[in-house]
Enzyme design. Structure first.
Site, PDB file in Angstrom:
ATOM      1  N   GLY A  27      69.430 136.700 107.453  1.00 46.67           N
ATOM      2  CA  GLY A  27      70.092 137.036 106.189  1.00 46.67           C
ATOM      3  C   GLY A  27      71.491 137.581 106.379  1.00 46.67           C
ATOM      4  CB  THR A  43      76.007 137.501 113.768  1.00 49.64           C
ATOM      5  OG1 THR A  43      74.956 136.604 114.065  1.00 49.64           O
ATOM      6  CG2 THR A  43      76.836 137.752 115.024  1.00 49.64           C
ATOM      7  CD  GLU A  75      72.722 131.785 107.958  1.00 41.49           C
ATOM      8  OE1 GLU A  75      72.550 133.001 107.783  1.00 41.49           O
ATOM      9  OE2 GLU A  75      71.803 130.973 108.033  1.00 41.49           O
ATOM     10  CG  HIS A  94      71.656 133.459 103.528  1.00 41.27           C
ATOM     11  ND1 HIS A  94      70.835 132.490 102.996  1.00 41.27           N
ATOM     12  CD2 HIS A  94      71.508 133.377 104.875  1.00 41.27           C
ATOM     13  CE1 HIS A  94      70.232 131.848 103.981  1.00 41.27           C
ATOM     14  NE2 HIS A  94      70.613 132.376 105.136  1.00 41.27           N
ATOM     15  CG  HIS A  96      65.741 133.164 105.808  1.00 46.63           C
ATOM     16  ND1 HIS A  96      65.777 133.298 107.182  1.00 46.63           N
ATOM     17  CD2 HIS A  96      66.971 132.671 105.454  1.00 46.63           C
ATOM     18  CE1 HIS A  96      66.958 132.899 107.647  1.00 46.63           C
ATOM     19  NE2 HIS A  96      67.708 132.530 106.624  1.00 46.63           N
ATOM     20  CG  HIS A 159      68.525 127.949 105.957  1.00 45.42           C
ATOM     21  ND1 HIS A 159      69.858 127.744 106.175  1.00 45.42           N
ATOM     22  CD2 HIS A 159      68.306 129.246 106.277  1.00 45.42           C
ATOM     23  CE1 HIS A 159      70.410 128.852 106.623  1.00 45.42           C
ATOM     24  NE2 HIS A 159      69.496 129.789 106.690  1.00 45.42           N
TER      25      HIS A 159
HETATM   26 ZN   LIG Z   1      69.775 131.878 106.947  1.00 47.75          ZN
END
Ligand SMILES: [Zn+2]
Length: 215
Positions: A27, A43, A75, A94, A96, A159
């Site tokens: 995420g 990250t 991302e 973002h 999942h 994804h």
């Molecule tokens: Zn992702």
């Protein structure tokens, strides 16, 4: 203001992690603080355990604006594409989310109008074609949906999901709302065929959405 937003990003990171909307280091979260300046999560770090010092500042091309021992996610490109194509958006989340992500690789359409609230909040849920992570395919896959302005949530095939809004809490709540919708739809499909909101009533909901969010 910037300090407060960094703290808010950590808070939202904790919520997406603790609410099971991501696993491990998955995420990412961004907030636009100026026309061309964006705060982003790093990250390789669990979003449940971030501190404000870890949050990075980049421009809309993804260049780091302040030195840091951390690196932005690959991302980030998809977040920046949202800001470029949707000037009304100032925050992107973002994650999942399990139920919503299942619909991203299922034959069953997630766009069944079963709930008034999520219909108003999300509009149409976009479904982006499969894209290889970290490549330009990912931002390209969401471009048509962004230009259409039909909604504020998009599934990334096989994804996860992306939600966006004028501010961070609204973008986060859209992620929650997307997952809640997907979960109830999933459960209702076990019982049979869900009764959906009728076409004329759906138009009224879209009118409310238009009045609230100008689209
Ligand atoms: Zn992702």
């Amino acid at each position: 203001m910037e300090k407060h937003l960094k703290e808010m990003i950590c808070e939202v990171g904790k919520r997406i992690y603790e609410n099971g909307l991501v696993a491990a280091n998955d995420g990412n979260i961004t907030v636009r603080i100026d026309k061309n300046v964006v705060l982003t999560t790093p990250t390789g770090v669990s979003k449940g355990y971030m501190t404000p010092e870890m949050i990075l500042k980049v421009d809309l091309e993804g260049n780091l604006l302040e030195k840091s021992e951390y690196k932005p996610s690959s991302e980030l490109k998809m977040h920046l594409r949202v800001y470029k194509l949707r000037p009304d958006v100032n925050a992107v989340v973002h994650a999942h989310p399990p139920y919503a992500t299942v619909f991203s690789f299922s034959d069953v359409d997630i766009n069944k109008p079963i709930l008034t609230e999520s219909t108003v909040l999300l509009g149409k849920i976009g479904i982006a074609p499969y894209a290889t992570p970290s490549t330009e395919e990912v931002p390209n896959s969401i471009e048509d949906f962004l230009i259409s302005k039909e909604g504020d949530a998009v599934l990334l095939s096989n994804h996860g999901a992306l939600t966006f809004a004028h501010d961070l809490m609204a973008a986060y709540f859209r992620m929650e709302s997307l997952e809640f919708h997907a979960k109830l739809l999933f459960i209702s499909l076990q019982l049979g065929t869900p009764k959906t909101i009728k076409e004329d009533k759906l138009k009224e909901l879209y009118q409310i959405r238009n009045n609230l969010f100008g689209m």
